[in-house]
Design an enzyme around this catalytic site. Sequence first.
Site, short mmCIF file in Angstrom:
data_model
loop_
_atom_site.label_atom_id
_atom_site.label_comp_id
_atom_site.label_asym_id
_atom_site.label_seq_id
_atom_site.Cartn_x
_atom_site.Cartn_y
_atom_site.Cartn_z
N ASP A 31 -15.75 11.81 29.86
CA ASP A 31 -16.86 10.85 29.59
C ASP A 31 -16.72 9.68 30.70
O ASP A 31 -16.04 9.34 31.39
CB ASP A 31 -16.61 10.35 28.22
CG ASP A 31 -18.01 9.46 27.66
OD1 ASP A 31 -19.06 9.55 28.28
OD2 ASP A 31 -17.82 8.85 26.72
N GLU A 62 -20.06 8.66 35.30
CA GLU A 62 -21.11 8.31 36.01
C GLU A 62 -21.14 7.57 37.36
O GLU A 62 -21.69 8.05 38.42
CB GLU A 62 -22.73 7.42 35.57
CG GLU A 62 -23.19 8.31 34.26
CD GLU A 62 -22.31 8.52 33.09
OE1 GLU A 62 -21.35 7.51 32.77
OE2 GLU A 62 -22.18 9.42 32.46
N ASP A 111 -25.78 10.79 25.25
CA ASP A 111 -25.84 9.97 23.81
C ASP A 111 -27.66 10.07 23.50
O ASP A 111 -28.14 9.36 23.86
CB ASP A 111 -25.49 8.62 24.03
CG ASP A 111 -24.27 8.29 24.19
OD1 ASP A 111 -23.49 9.23 24.17
OD2 ASP A 111 -23.61 7.31 24.48
C1 GLC Z 1 -20.02 7.24 25.18
C2 GLC Z 1 -20.15 8.66 24.95
C3 GLC Z 1 -20.13 9.13 23.52
C4 GLC Z 1 -18.65 8.61 22.76
C5 GLC Z 1 -18.42 7.21 23.13
C6 GLC Z 1 -17.25 6.59 22.82
O1 GLC Z 1 -21.04 6.76 24.50
O2 GLC Z 1 -21.31 9.41 25.41
O3 GLC Z 1 -20.08 10.52 23.23
O4 GLC Z 1 -18.87 8.90 21.29
O5 GLC Z 1 -18.99 6.74 24.49
O6 GLC Z 1 -16.15 7.33 23.39
#
Ligand code: GLC
Length: 779
Positions: free
Chosen positions: A392, A395, A464
């Site tokens: 995650d 980017e 998200d």
């Molecule tokens: C980011 C991710 C999401 C996750 C959050 C906390 O927003 O896209 O899926 O739950 O971070 O880690």
Amino acid sequence: MDFRKIPHPVNFRFAGALAGKGSTRAFKEAGVSLRIRDLGEDVFHLGMTGRSWKDENLLPLSWKAAGPSRLSWTWLDKGGFSLGDAQGARLRGEPGACFGVCGKSWLLRFVQEEAMRFYGFGEKNLPFERSKVDTTFWNTDLWADYTPQQCEAGETDPMYVSIPFMLIRKPGAVVGVLVANPFPSFMGTGKTIAISPGETREDESLYVGATDGLPSVFFLCGNTPAEVVEKLQRLSGTTPLPPLWGLGHHQCRWGYQTFEDLDGLDRSFRKHKIPCDGLWLDIDYMDRFKVFTFDKKKFSKPAAQLAELRRRGRRVVPIIDPGVKVERGYGVYDDGLKRKVFARNPEGAVFKSFVWPGKTAFPDFSLARVREWWAKRVEGFARLGVSGAWLDMNEPALSIVVQEDMLFREGSKPHAAYHNQYALGMAMASREGFLRARPNERPFLISRAGFIGSNRFAGFWTGDNCSNWIHLKKSIGLTLNLAISGAPFNGPDVPGFANDASPELARAWYKAGFLFPFLRNHSGTGTRKQEPWAFDARTLAVVRHYIRLRYKLLPYLYNLFIGQAEQGKAVLRPLFYEFPDSQDFDRVDDQFMVGPAILQAPLVEEGKKGRKVLLPQGHWFDAGSGKWLAGGRSVRVGSSAKATPLYFRDGSLVVTQAGEPTDNRNNLKELELHVFLRQGSAEVDYCFDDGESFDYQKGARTRLRFKFEQKGGRLSGSVETLAAGFGPCRVRVVLYQRPKTFSFSRGGKTQDLELAPHSWTASGGPLKAWISAPIRCGV
Ligand code: GLC
């Protein structure tokens, strides 16, 4: 820098004429040289040199042609080109204004034709068919860079993944244009220009380009979208076969943090008899958000607890963020500092930003030695017993800090050279780490951001989204265009990440998404809980039913993934992919094919009493009503809490697990073969193996070819064993039309078979189908 705007041709200097002969041409006024290469099989590469452009690609692209091209590239004196044959041009460069430069930016402009339709462009919140848009490719963390209103409305472009690939479709011809350049690139298909309120200018410009970096553009030509997408995948790489469990159901929430949370989920899935493979851990499992750590208070003995869950058949997938907490005494940071793995700022110091742990440093994945360092960390983490990883914030998400201050390659390269490739480097290194920890286990990684070729290392979830109907509907176009862009292993958060899902939305989202390539229930912190049992009894029954149906269909899905890995075939497909000769499906964004055999047309609008379904040519078995319907027309279907419009195509053979799975103990050797065949013949190859290791590459896989023929009420079937490396299986044949006679042959022997009544519909109601005694196959 405003990455929502793209350079416009109005500021470019164009080649009015090109000098030279052979494959190379000079654009004299701009000091640029252009070179075209025919790579074979109607794939062409155009390169430009000059202007101190450099190649910063992490992954080289290579094309191996199986034969010569039928088409050719012809330079036109006026600075344009024509790509085609005696029957005409498939694509033409805009005469006199085709090759343009503006500082370090470059672009290519093509002649836009009325009949052209545009698809692909990677992960985009744009209309499904991309006419009249302009868009840039720059990996973006949505909730950081857009307003909540834009996020909720799905008006967020660009998104997390950048794949600058445009598929141009017109009757009888398809051309794919891939901009193989990691700098911010852009594409325009003739966006109407707003001058002032009420005053607009039409702009037919069709163009692709980039703001820097060595111009490198591939043109992939074919007769159908499928052919061109397969070529793209041969060029940039197919998705390696995931472990079977990765195709199951996954349960996640920003809020699960302790062993007890996962233990509770395991028990609940068992209690409710819902199959589930993945239990995911969001950031709270870590010790103060420090990557590669477990909080000892939440997991007292991580290795033993992960092993316990594994013993119960659950796979734990933790989140891994690239950001490393800046804290002396924290091993990962100290070691990273010592080995100089972090990206730098313009002053030569470690670049820092703010993510979950507070002040954070970022590994520079553009460097091979840093990928090696990261792979070692992942290897250690994988050895603890985590089954996969969720990549995650890659980017990379830098919150309030300006991105330009993050430099790559020991501070020598601007941010833009590697920004779009950051997640690619992270995925490359992470996959390597898993392979080192468990060399004979297929890694399972899901990433938020990505670039051309990321699909070789990880699947994607689409970030998200929101628990609303806009995002449900958009999730279809998102996944289909990602598939067209060579990234078929993806799916949205179901039933939405931000905001609260209503029970109706939860049911609708599962009904629409239960066969998406990746199926994960995930929700944001502070939102209502949305596990299958968190709503009401009716929702639980519906969600359970569709998750079970996914598991029933896993052998079919798994074989679609084999088709992806081996031939680059898409898993979920737009209708035009399967029915390329029709123009009726150009803009159909709420129906899709799951492989060649299954058509879905889910209800994705709130409160709607029904919908219109476009049935393509042929006949379709309506899995809700149990009736055969004639295609080539549209039909109206009503809404029902339980059913969803789901159709099987006449002429298809669909292999499923037997009965209705109530847990995730899959059995790929005890099967049903569903024969949807009214007339004529049908054929399918079915493969199975251990679903987990690479032994299939050494022959431990069985491959069967089933063939059926239906003639005047007489049905005959056969099976041929193409490979028997994983032993035999047992198959019951299920028919949806009772034949007068039914014979089946294998190993040269033909047997007449008795058929017993059977009931199965997708929505669980009774249906007259006929089932044969089990037949052993693969011996
Ligand atoms: C980011 C991710 C999401 C996750 C959050 C906390 O927003 O896209 O899926 O739950 O971070 O880690």
